[in-house]
Design a protein around this motif. Structure first.
Motif, PDB file in Angstrom:
ATOM      1  N   GLY A  35      65.147  66.931  75.904  1.00  0.00           N
ATOM      2  CA  GLY A  35      63.694  66.893  76.053  1.00  0.00           C
ATOM      3  C   GLY A  35      63.152  66.912  77.466  1.00  0.00           C
ATOM      4  O   GLY A  35      61.954  66.662  77.673  1.00  0.00           O
ATOM      5  N   ALA A  36      63.993  67.218  78.465  1.00  0.00           N
ATOM      6  CA  ALA A  36      63.474  67.368  79.829  1.00  0.00           C
ATOM      7  C   ALA A  36      62.435  68.481  79.837  1.00  0.00           C
ATOM      8  O   ALA A  36      62.634  69.540  79.237  1.00  0.00           O
ATOM      9  N   THR A  37      61.317  68.245  80.498  1.00  0.00           N
ATOM     10  CA  THR A  37      60.218  69.214  80.489  1.00  0.00           C
ATOM     11  C   THR A  37      60.156  70.041  81.770  1.00  0.00           C
ATOM     12  O   THR A  37      59.381  70.992  81.865  1.00  0.00           O
ATOM     13  N   CYS A  38      60.956  69.659  82.754  1.00  0.00           N
ATOM     14  CA  CYS A  38      60.979  70.366  84.036  1.00  0.00           C
ATOM     15  C   CYS A  38      62.315  70.053  84.700  1.00  0.00           C
ATOM     16  O   CYS A  38      62.871  68.963  84.505  1.00  0.00           O
ATOM     17  N   VAL A  39      62.856  71.000  85.453  1.00  0.00           N
ATOM     18  CA  VAL A  39      64.118  70.778  86.163  1.00  0.00           C
ATOM     19  C   VAL A  39      63.926  71.133  87.631  1.00  0.00           C
ATOM     20  O   VAL A  39      63.317  72.155  87.959  1.00  0.00           O
ATOM     21  N   GLN A  40      64.421  70.256  88.502  1.00  0.00           N
ATOM     22  CA  GLN A  40      64.467  70.574  89.928  1.00  0.00           C
ATOM     23  C   GLN A  40      65.926  70.686  90.342  1.00  0.00           C
ATOM     24  O   GLN A  40      66.706  69.750  90.141  1.00  0.00           O
ATOM     25  N   LEU A  41      66.282  71.832  90.887  1.00  0.00           N
ATOM     26  CA  LEU A  41      67.647  72.056  91.354  1.00  0.00           C
ATOM     27  C   LEU A  41      67.714  71.663  92.818  1.00  0.00           C
ATOM     28  O   LEU A  41      67.063  72.268  93.677  1.00  0.00           O
ATOM     29  N   ARG A  42      68.498  70.619  93.081  1.00  0.00           N
ATOM     30  CA  ARG A  42      68.606  70.096  94.449  1.00  0.00           C
ATOM     31  C   ARG A  42      70.049  70.231  94.918  1.00  0.00           C
ATOM     32  O   ARG A  42      70.960  69.683  94.309  1.00  0.00           O
ATOM     33  N   ILE A  56      70.163  81.184  90.018  1.00  0.00           N
ATOM     34  CA  ILE A  56      69.932  82.277  89.057  1.00  0.00           C
ATOM     35  C   ILE A  56      70.438  81.865  87.673  1.00  0.00           C
ATOM     36  O   ILE A  56      69.768  82.080  86.655  1.00  0.00           O
ATOM     37  N   GLU A  57      71.613  81.245  87.622  1.00  0.00           N
ATOM     38  CA  GLU A  57      72.182  80.801  86.343  1.00  0.00           C
ATOM     39  C   GLU A  57      71.335  79.700  85.704  1.00  0.00           C
ATOM     40  O   GLU A  57      71.037  79.740  84.506  1.00  0.00           O
ATOM     41  N   ILE A  58      70.956  78.708  86.516  1.00  0.00           N
ATOM     42  CA  ILE A  58      70.169  77.584  85.990  1.00  0.00           C
ATOM     43  C   ILE A  58      68.775  78.060  85.569  1.00  0.00           C
ATOM     44  O   ILE A  58      68.220  77.599  84.563  1.00  0.00           O
ATOM     45  N   HIS A  59      68.230  79.005  86.309  1.00  0.00           N
ATOM     46  CA  HIS A  59      66.906  79.529  85.959  1.00  0.00           C
ATOM     47  C   HIS A  59      66.947  80.233  84.604  1.00  0.00           C
ATOM     48  O   HIS A  59      66.055  80.034  83.762  1.00  0.00           O
ATOM     49  N   ALA A  60      67.975  81.034  84.390  1.00  0.00           N
ATOM     50  CA  ALA A  60      68.112  81.726  83.092  1.00  0.00           C
ATOM     51  C   ALA A  60      68.225  80.705  81.957  1.00  0.00           C
ATOM     52  O   ALA A  60      67.661  80.888  80.871  1.00  0.00           O
ATOM     53  N   LEU A  61      68.965  79.614  82.212  1.00  0.00           N
ATOM     54  CA  LEU A  61      69.111  78.549  81.220  1.00  0.00           C
ATOM     55  C   LEU A  61      67.750  77.907  80.924  1.00  0.00           C
ATOM     56  O   LEU A  61      67.374  77.726  79.762  1.00  0.00           O
ATOM     57  N   ARG A  64      65.490  79.934  78.752  1.00  0.00           N
ATOM     58  CA  ARG A  64      65.828  79.902  77.328  1.00  0.00           C
ATOM     59  C   ARG A  64      65.143  78.741  76.619  1.00  0.00           C
ATOM     60  O   ARG A  64      64.827  78.811  75.438  1.00  0.00           O
ATOM     61  N   TYR A  65      64.931  77.654  77.358  1.00  0.00           N
ATOM     62  CA  TYR A  65      64.297  76.460  76.776  1.00  0.00           C
ATOM     63  C   TYR A  65      62.795  76.408  77.068  1.00  0.00           C
ATOM     64  O   TYR A  65      62.127  75.449  76.689  1.00  0.00           O
ATOM     65  N   GLY A  66      62.280  77.413  77.757  1.00  0.00           N
ATOM     66  CA  GLY A  66      60.856  77.445  78.074  1.00  0.00           C
ATOM     67  C   GLY A  66      60.416  76.366  79.040  1.00  0.00           C
ATOM     68  O   GLY A  66      59.287  75.869  78.973  1.00  0.00           O
ATOM     69  N   VAL A  67      61.332  76.007  79.968  1.00  0.00           N
ATOM     70  CA  VAL A  67      61.069  74.913  80.909  1.00  0.00           C
ATOM     71  C   VAL A  67      61.069  75.463  82.341  1.00  0.00           C
ATOM     72  O   VAL A  67      61.955  76.230  82.709  1.00  0.00           O
TER      73      VAL A  67
END
Length: 212
Positions: A35-42, A56-61, A64-67
């Motif tokens: 249920g995470a609604t946003c992800v920050q890649l640090r 690029i990989e995490i963004h594609a993921l 898929r979840y609309g986040v």
């Protein structure tokens, strides 16, 4: 790009320190399932090209979840991976400069610790704010704990979503009720958990309580 308050509810900030049985990719997917609604890649220590490949990989993921995905600090990686957002601190590039680089279609998040910093960030184009540390945290040792009243004052001073960050976990998250925050940004509370998906479900339910 305007920032939807709903997407700030449970903001998962990655930390490679907790990678173990799962890869970072698997950890992020577990958080999204929970249920995470946003992800920050640090990534503080990866070179730009490795960071970009991962982004690029995490963004594609996340897509898929609309986040939405925010990239921490690295504006160039954010642009090249077509992330929805980029987050910068007070010692990084000013929001106005970031806006010049990324254009109008990328969200800009800015760290703020005072009402003055918050107002300046919004005036310069910030779409959301990360405010803290709201509790003592081991993730950042150089940050003082923010008085509760300052958090309330910042929320009242700006018209963009405000996310509380710093030392938040399921035992203290409900203390943020009544401050005006639109969500919580969590690092170890999510990624140090043995079962990230299950932990995110609990944290998501608690987050929904604090914004009511």
């Amino acid at each position: 790009m305007k920032c939807d308050k709903q997407t700030m509810l449970l903001y998962a900030v990655t930390d490679r320190a907790w990678v173990g049985k799962q890869t970072l990719y698997e950890q992020v997917e577990s958080a999204l399932k929970g249920g995470a609604t946003c992800v920050q890649l640090r990534e503080k220590h990866l070179g730009d090209e490795d960071f970009l490949r991962e982004a690029i990989e995490i963004h594609a993921l996340c897509q898929r979840y609309g986040v939405p995905l925010f990239i921490n600090d690295n504006v160039e990686v954010a642009i090249r991976c077509h992330a929805e957002g980029v987050h910068v601190g007070q010692s990084d590039m000013e929001a106005a400069q970031v806006r010049q680089r990324v254009g109008e279609n990328m969200m800009i998040g800015v760290s703020a610790h005072t009402v003055e910093e918050a107002r300046r960030a919004v005036a310069h184009g910030a779409d959301c704010l990360g405010v803290g540390a709201v509790f003592a945290t081991s993730t950042k040792t150089d940050v003082d704990v923010l008085p509760r009243q300052t958090l309330i004052d910042i929320c009242n001073a700006v018209d963009v979503p405000v996310v509380a960050i710093g030392g938040i976990h399921k035992e203290n998250i409900l203390q943020l009720k009544g401050t005006g925050v639109d969500g919580v940004a969590l690092v170890s509370a999510i990624f140090a958990a043995k079962d990230i998906e299950a932990e995110c479900r609990k944290l998501r339910a608690l987050s929904e309580q604090i914004i009511k």
